[in-house]
Design a protein around this motif. Structure first.
Motif, PDB file in Angstrom:
ATOM      1  N   ASP A 118       0.832  -1.211   0.000  1.00  0.00           N
ATOM      2  CA  ASP A 118       0.000   0.000   0.000  1.00  0.00           C
ATOM      3  C   ASP A 118       0.864   1.257   0.000  1.00  0.00           C
ATOM      4  N   GLU A 119       1.900   1.260   0.815  1.00  0.00           N
ATOM      5  CA  GLU A 119       2.771   2.434   0.887  1.00  0.00           C
ATOM      6  C   GLU A 119       3.504   2.649  -0.434  1.00  0.00           C
ATOM      7  N   ASP A 120       3.953   1.572  -1.039  1.00  0.00           N
ATOM      8  CA  ASP A 120       4.623   1.691  -2.333  1.00  0.00           C
ATOM      9  C   ASP A 120       3.680   2.266  -3.392  1.00  0.00           C
ATOM     10  N   TRP A 121       2.442   1.794  -3.371  1.00  0.00           N
ATOM     11  CA  TRP A 121       1.472   2.278  -4.355  1.00  0.00           C
ATOM     12  C   TRP A 121       1.195   3.770  -4.153  1.00  0.00           C
ATOM     13  N   GLN A 122       1.032   4.173  -2.901  1.00  0.00           N
ATOM     14  CA  GLN A 122       0.799   5.591  -2.613  1.00  0.00           C
ATOM     15  C   GLN A 122       1.977   6.444  -3.081  1.00  0.00           C
ATOM     16  N   ALA A 123       3.192   5.964  -2.848  1.00  0.00           N
ATOM     17  CA  ALA A 123       4.380   6.717  -3.265  1.00  0.00           C
ATOM     18  C   ALA A 123       4.453   6.852  -4.778  1.00  0.00           C
ATOM     19  N   GLU A 124       4.032   5.831  -5.475  1.00  0.00           N
ATOM     20  CA  GLU A 124       4.028   5.892  -6.938  1.00  0.00           C
ATOM     21  C   GLU A 124       3.052   6.936  -7.455  1.00  0.00           C
ATOM     22  N   GLN A 125       1.956   7.108  -6.731  1.00  0.00           N
ATOM     23  CA  GLN A 125       0.941   8.063  -7.177  1.00  0.00           C
ATOM     24  C   GLN A 125       1.312   9.503  -6.838  1.00  0.00           C
ATOM     25  N   TRP A 126       1.808   9.712  -5.616  1.00  0.00           N
ATOM     26  CA  TRP A 126       2.003  11.087  -5.145  1.00  0.00           C
ATOM     27  C   TRP A 126       3.403  11.398  -4.631  1.00  0.00           C
ATOM     28  N   GLY A 127       4.310  10.431  -4.703  1.00  0.00           N
ATOM     29  CA  GLY A 127       5.662  10.675  -4.231  1.00  0.00           C
ATOM     30  C   GLY A 127       5.791  10.504  -2.729  1.00  0.00           C
ATOM     31  N   GLU A 128       7.038  10.624  -2.245  1.00  0.00           N
ATOM     32  CA  GLU A 128       7.314  10.473  -0.819  1.00  0.00           C
ATOM     33  C   GLU A 128       7.963  11.730  -0.272  1.00  0.00           C
ATOM     34  N   ASP A 129       7.673  12.035   1.002  1.00  0.00           N
ATOM     35  CA  ASP A 129       8.379  13.149   1.631  1.00  0.00           C
ATOM     36  C   ASP A 129       9.557  12.597   2.437  1.00  0.00           C
ATOM     37  N   ASP A 130      10.419  13.498   2.880  1.00  0.00           N
ATOM     38  CA  ASP A 130      11.644  13.080   3.560  1.00  0.00           C
ATOM     39  C   ASP A 130      11.353  12.309   4.841  1.00  0.00           C
ATOM     40  N   LEU A 131      10.343  12.747   5.592  1.00  0.00           N
ATOM     41  CA  LEU A 131      10.024  12.074   6.850  1.00  0.00           C
ATOM     42  C   LEU A 131       9.563  10.643   6.603  1.00  0.00           C
ATOM     43  N   ALA A 132       8.763  10.464   5.572  1.00  0.00           N
ATOM     44  CA  ALA A 132       8.278   9.123   5.244  1.00  0.00           C
ATOM     45  C   ALA A 132       9.432   8.220   4.825  1.00  0.00           C
ATOM     46  N   VAL A 133      10.368   8.770   4.068  1.00  0.00           N
ATOM     47  CA  VAL A 133      11.514   7.988   3.619  1.00  0.00           C
ATOM     48  C   VAL A 133      12.368   7.561   4.805  1.00  0.00           C
ATOM     49  N   LYS A 134      12.603   8.490   5.733  1.00  0.00           N
ATOM     50  CA  LYS A 134      13.420   8.161   6.906  1.00  0.00           C
ATOM     51  C   LYS A 134      12.730   7.127   7.787  1.00  0.00           C
ATOM     52  N   ALA A 135      11.420   7.280   7.956  1.00  0.00           N
ATOM     53  CA  ALA A 135      10.685   6.309   8.765  1.00  0.00           C
ATOM     54  C   ALA A 135      10.740   4.926   8.134  1.00  0.00           C
ATOM     55  N   ARG A 136      10.625   4.894   6.827  1.00  0.00           N
ATOM     56  CA  ARG A 136      10.684   3.615   6.114  1.00  0.00           C
ATOM     57  C   ARG A 136      12.069   2.984   6.245  1.00  0.00           C
ATOM     58  N   GLU A 137      13.116   3.801   6.154  1.00  0.00           N
ATOM     59  CA  GLU A 137      14.466   3.277   6.293  1.00  0.00           C
ATOM     60  C   GLU A 137      14.688   2.671   7.679  1.00  0.00           C
ATOM     61  N   THR A 138      14.128   3.310   8.693  1.00  0.00           N
ATOM     62  CA  THR A 138      14.253   2.787  10.053  1.00  0.00           C
ATOM     63  C   THR A 138      13.530   1.450  10.183  1.00  0.00           C
ATOM     64  N   ARG A 139      12.316   1.385   9.635  1.00  0.00           N
ATOM     65  CA  ARG A 139      11.559   0.129   9.688  1.00  0.00           C
ATOM     66  C   ARG A 139      12.293  -0.967   8.923  1.00  0.00           C
ATOM     67  N   ARG A 140      12.867  -0.619   7.776  1.00  0.00           N
ATOM     68  CA  ARG A 140      13.560  -1.619   6.977  1.00  0.00           C
ATOM     69  C   ARG A 140      14.796  -2.132   7.712  1.00  0.00           C
ATOM     70  N   ARG A 141      15.501  -1.246   8.363  1.00  0.00           N
ATOM     71  CA  ARG A 141      16.687  -1.671   9.113  1.00  0.00           C
ATOM     72  C   ARG A 141      16.289  -2.654  10.227  1.00  0.00           C
ATOM     73  N   ASP A 142      15.223  -2.315  10.944  1.00  0.00           N
ATOM     74  CA  ASP A 142      14.758  -3.180  12.032  1.00  0.00           C
ATOM     75  C   ASP A 142      14.225  -4.510  11.489  1.00  0.00           C
ATOM     76  N   PHE A 143      13.514  -4.443  10.372  1.00  0.00           N
ATOM     77  CA  PHE A 143      12.985  -5.662   9.758  1.00  0.00           C
ATOM     78  C   PHE A 143      14.120  -6.573   9.303  1.00  0.00           C
ATOM     79  N   ASP A 144      15.090  -6.011   8.616  1.00  0.00           N
ATOM     80  CA  ASP A 144      16.206  -6.812   8.103  1.00  0.00           C
ATOM     81  C   ASP A 144      16.975  -7.471   9.249  1.00  0.00           C
ATOM     82  N   ALA A 145      17.170  -6.736  10.340  1.00  0.00           N
ATOM     83  CA  ALA A 145      17.881  -7.302  11.487  1.00  0.00           C
ATOM     84  C   ALA A 145      17.102  -8.466  12.082  1.00  0.00           C
ATOM     85  N   ALA A 146      15.788  -8.290  12.219  1.00  0.00           N
ATOM     86  CA  ALA A 146      14.959  -9.352  12.790  1.00  0.00           C
ATOM     87  C   ALA A 146      14.936 -10.576  11.878  1.00  0.00           C
TER      88      ALA A 146
END
Length: 227
Positions: free
Chosen positions: A191-219
């Motif tokens: 869902d988030e990827d689809w929304q970004a494709e339609q309207w783009g991403e802001d810096d805060l959303a990108v940083k939040a996603r990077e944090t989640r991805r780092r935590d996900f990858d570690a787990a």
């Protein structure tokens, strides 16, 4: 705390030692790991410390601490908290439009649900929209039993995976090697990827996603090293 040790080793019990002294959890319990691979990976986090200890740079150590101090004393209660996500699993809540999003959800979300249906002999209530609809009691019971059967060192990494993805089904599929981590991440962020494709991403959303991805990858890495 600053680095005070020179050598990091793993002993015969898969315990991490600093200059021969055992590393202990915050609860003062020896940090003993269930597999050689996980013990070496945790030891590597201590080996690369150059000055101050930064817990954020040591996610495997943090999850190992959690497994010993938080999960192991009452794994039933801990597993019950994760099982509750089965009531509102991400994969069961679908969009009614636009057609492209509906199709993508079906492509990425139907296969793990089909796997869970066959694996656990359960039924899922699929909802269009965001209004909550209870899942069958048997479904919740069986998925709960599946997560409760996991040992503490699997429950610890499954906790961030469940909370980050919002899906108990995806977490179980990853734990049972029915899906790869890359596919789980793609399904969880559809869902988030689809929304970004339609309207783009802001810096805060990108940083939040990077944090989640780092935590996900570690787990996900922790989970792979336990098996």
């Amino acid at each position: 705390m600053k680095r005070f040790w020179k050598n990091v080793t793993v002993d015969a019990e898969c315990g991490v030692r600093l200059d021969g002294r055992p590393v202990r959890t915050p609860g003062r319990v020896p940090l003993l790991l269930p597999t050689d691979m996980l013990a070496e990976a945790v030891a590597d986090e201590w080996r690369v410390v150059t000055d101050d200890i930064d817990p954020r740079a040591m996610p495997l150590t943090g999850m190992a601490n959690a497994a010993i101090d938080r999960v192991a004393p009452d794994p039933v209660a801990f597993a019950a908290g994760l099982a509750a996500y089965g009531e509102s699993d991400l994969l069961c809540y679908r969009a009614d439009s636009p057609p492209d999003l509906v199709a993508r959800q079906a492509d990425l979300w139907d296969p793990p649900l089909d796997w869970a249906r066959e694996r656990y002999d359960v039924h899922f209530e699929i909802v269009t929209g965001v209004m909550h609809r209870p899942q069958p009691a048997a479904t919740i019971e069986r998925l709960g039993a599946a997560i409760a059967a996991r040992p503490a060192f699997e429950l610890a990494p499954l906790s961030p995976i469940v909370t980050i993805t919002g899906s108990l089904v995806l977490a179980l599929a990853l734990a049972e090697c029915a899906m790869e981590a890359k596919a789980v991440w793609a399904a969880a962020n559809l869902d988030e990827d689809w929304q970004a494709e339609q309207w783009g991403e802001d810096d805060l959303a990108v940083k939040a996603r990077e944090t989640r991805r780092r935590d996900f990858d570690a787990a996900a890495r922790f989970l792979s090293l336990v098996g």
